[in-house]
Motif scaffolding. Sequence first.
Motif, PDB file in Angstrom:
ATOM      1  N   LYS A 304       0.828  -1.214   0.000  1.00 51.43           N
ATOM      2  CA  LYS A 304       0.000   0.000   0.000  1.00 51.43           C
ATOM      3  C   LYS A 304       0.856   1.255   0.000  1.00 51.43           C
ATOM      4  CE  LYS A 304      -4.057  -2.079   2.196  1.00 51.43           C
ATOM      5  NZ  LYS A 304      -4.958  -2.062   3.380  1.00 51.43           N
ATOM      6  N   ALA A 305       2.010   1.187   0.669  1.00 55.71           N
ATOM      7  CA  ALA A 305       2.909   2.341   0.679  1.00 55.71           C
ATOM      8  C   ALA A 305       3.410   2.651  -0.732  1.00 55.71           C
ATOM      9  CB  ALA A 305       4.083   2.090   1.619  1.00 55.71           C
ATOM     10  N   ARG A 306       3.633   1.597  -1.526  1.00 52.01           N
ATOM     11  CA  ARG A 306       4.056   1.801  -2.922  1.00 52.01           C
ATOM     12  C   ARG A 306       2.960   2.474  -3.744  1.00 52.01           C
ATOM     13  NH1 ARG A 306       5.538  -3.755  -2.204  1.00 52.01           N
ATOM     14  NH2 ARG A 306       7.716  -3.933  -1.544  1.00 52.01           N
ATOM     15  N   GLN A 307       1.712   2.338  -3.295  1.00 55.43           N
ATOM     16  CA  GLN A 307       0.586   2.984  -3.963  1.00 55.43           C
ATOM     17  C   GLN A 307       0.311   4.372  -3.389  1.00 55.43           C
ATOM     18  OE1 GLN A 307      -2.800   0.296  -3.698  1.00 55.43           O
ATOM     19  NE2 GLN A 307      -1.497  -1.483  -4.091  1.00 55.43           N
ATOM     20  N   ASN A 308       1.286   4.854  -2.594  1.00 55.13           N
ATOM     21  CA  ASN A 308       1.201   6.178  -1.962  1.00 55.13           C
ATOM     22  C   ASN A 308       0.062   6.272  -0.941  1.00 55.13           C
ATOM     23  OD1 ASN A 308       3.414   7.278  -3.399  1.00 55.13           O
ATOM     24  ND2 ASN A 308       2.087   7.635  -5.188  1.00 55.13           N
ATOM     25  N   LYS A 310      -0.718   6.244   2.785  1.00 57.13           N
ATOM     26  CA  LYS A 310       0.093   6.498   3.981  1.00 57.13           C
ATOM     27  C   LYS A 310      -0.022   5.357   4.987  1.00 57.13           C
ATOM     28  CE  LYS A 310       1.080   9.968   7.524  1.00 57.13           C
ATOM     29  NZ  LYS A 310       0.681  11.282   8.107  1.00 57.13           N
ATOM     30  N   LYS A 325      12.590   4.617   2.563  1.00 57.76           N
ATOM     31  CA  LYS A 325      13.295   4.175   1.361  1.00 57.76           C
ATOM     32  C   LYS A 325      14.781   4.007   1.639  1.00 57.76           C
ATOM     33  CE  LYS A 325      10.112   5.888  -2.168  1.00 57.76           C
ATOM     34  NZ  LYS A 325       9.966   6.738  -3.386  1.00 57.76           N
ATOM     35  N   LEU A 331      11.570   0.522  -0.975  1.00 58.24           N
ATOM     36  CA  LEU A 331      10.791   0.682   0.249  1.00 58.24           C
ATOM     37  C   LEU A 331      11.133  -0.448   1.224  1.00 58.24           C
ATOM     38  CD1 LEU A 331       8.553   2.669   1.221  1.00 58.24           C
ATOM     39  CD2 LEU A 331       6.923   0.853   0.706  1.00 58.24           C
TER      40      LEU A 331
END
Length: 439
Positions: A304-308, A310, A325, A331
């Motif tokens: 989910k973090a890769r999909q921005n 939070k 990162k 990530l």
Amino acid sequence: MDATEIQKSTTTKLKRIAWLSSKDPTKRFGTLIHHFNEESLRICFNELQAKKARGSDGVDKVQYGENLDENLRVLVQRMKTMSYRMGPVRQVQIPKDYGKGVRELGISNFEDKIIQKMTHKILESIYDPLFLECSYGFRPGRGCHDAIRALYEHLYKNEVEVVIDVDIANFFGTISHEKLKELLQTKITDQKFMRYISRMFRTGVLVDGDLAVSEEGVVQGSLCSPVLSNIYAHEVIDSWIEKVVKGHCKGRVEMFRYCDDMVICCQYQSDAERVKEALNKRLAKFSLALNQEKTRLVQFSKAKARQNIKQEAFDFLGFTFYLGKSQRGILIPKVKTNGTRLRNKLKKVSLWARKVRNKAPLKEIWKAFGQKLEGHIQYYGVSSNTKSVQNFRDKTIRIMFKWLNRRSQRKSFGWEKFELFMSRHPAPKARICHVLFRN
């Protein structure tokens, strides 16, 4: 038999208990009380520190050791005839950091510490081979950084949607004596040994001169408390998660526990919600409870973090775990010193520097500061946390400059002169002492 031979003999007997326990997890131990002999108790006496606070009887190690042979002979005889009883524990209150309440510690009589030390060794020999990999606190050969490293590696290698940040309300103070004895009796059938365990629970605590006896709680500060609390947590939490919970989850679930500080990593959100609810019910069966305000589900998904989207952070053993990162832009989980602890430690350094600035020569004060700083670096100097450690080092040096400059009404030196002093007496440098990820 000399002291070395005695120690080897006692160690061999304890190792045999551990070996028998590891070979047969269902084995029950019926003859343990004979391990409380003059030889083994002498070893326990030698291992106890002399500078520890005195119990309610006012006797310290030096006084007890003045007639050691006779004291141990009488103590063993009292153990054999079941006439030995522990004295009440003297309670002291240690202030927590800056107005956050107090921590209650119990100080036992010195003779009682000898018995507690031997009891701890026996219980540890029986149970440590049975403890699971997820348990790290107060175990031989394991420590905080082992738990931190294992948790970090799991977060690095596996996809985790949610981390359950678990907080058990007053864990040490709510352990049920009766339920703990029931758990012990599944492994220990020596009735004399169990009677002394019962007496230990009924000893009572002296609070402002009044004796208070409770049916729950293990005294923090007692030499037996760490292993007893680990036994309780192993049976109530660790084994239950391993044998029951994991089989009812869709994805992977892993727990990491250091005494009562624990987190549970769940591959799926739905599993995390069910595990939290089930854990609350499980604890209630054993007189424990979650701190509902502090126990929370932490979003910690790399996907989910890769999909921005939070994600959140959580704390474990003084570190804050978060997603960041790497130098190559990948990530990964990262750790940094917990902000609250960092601020509190800076305040402590300032209070200490202010207190000692006129009480010793400059070099002695600076040496003591260096030892404190080195202790901080040794604990917090882990992968990805160098910046935070360097920040702490810089700020504490500035604090020392401020207070050492106030050793008199006139300023002792300017910054340039202080830098010259530090070049001759360098403070420890920020560095990585513990690598968290190993291929």
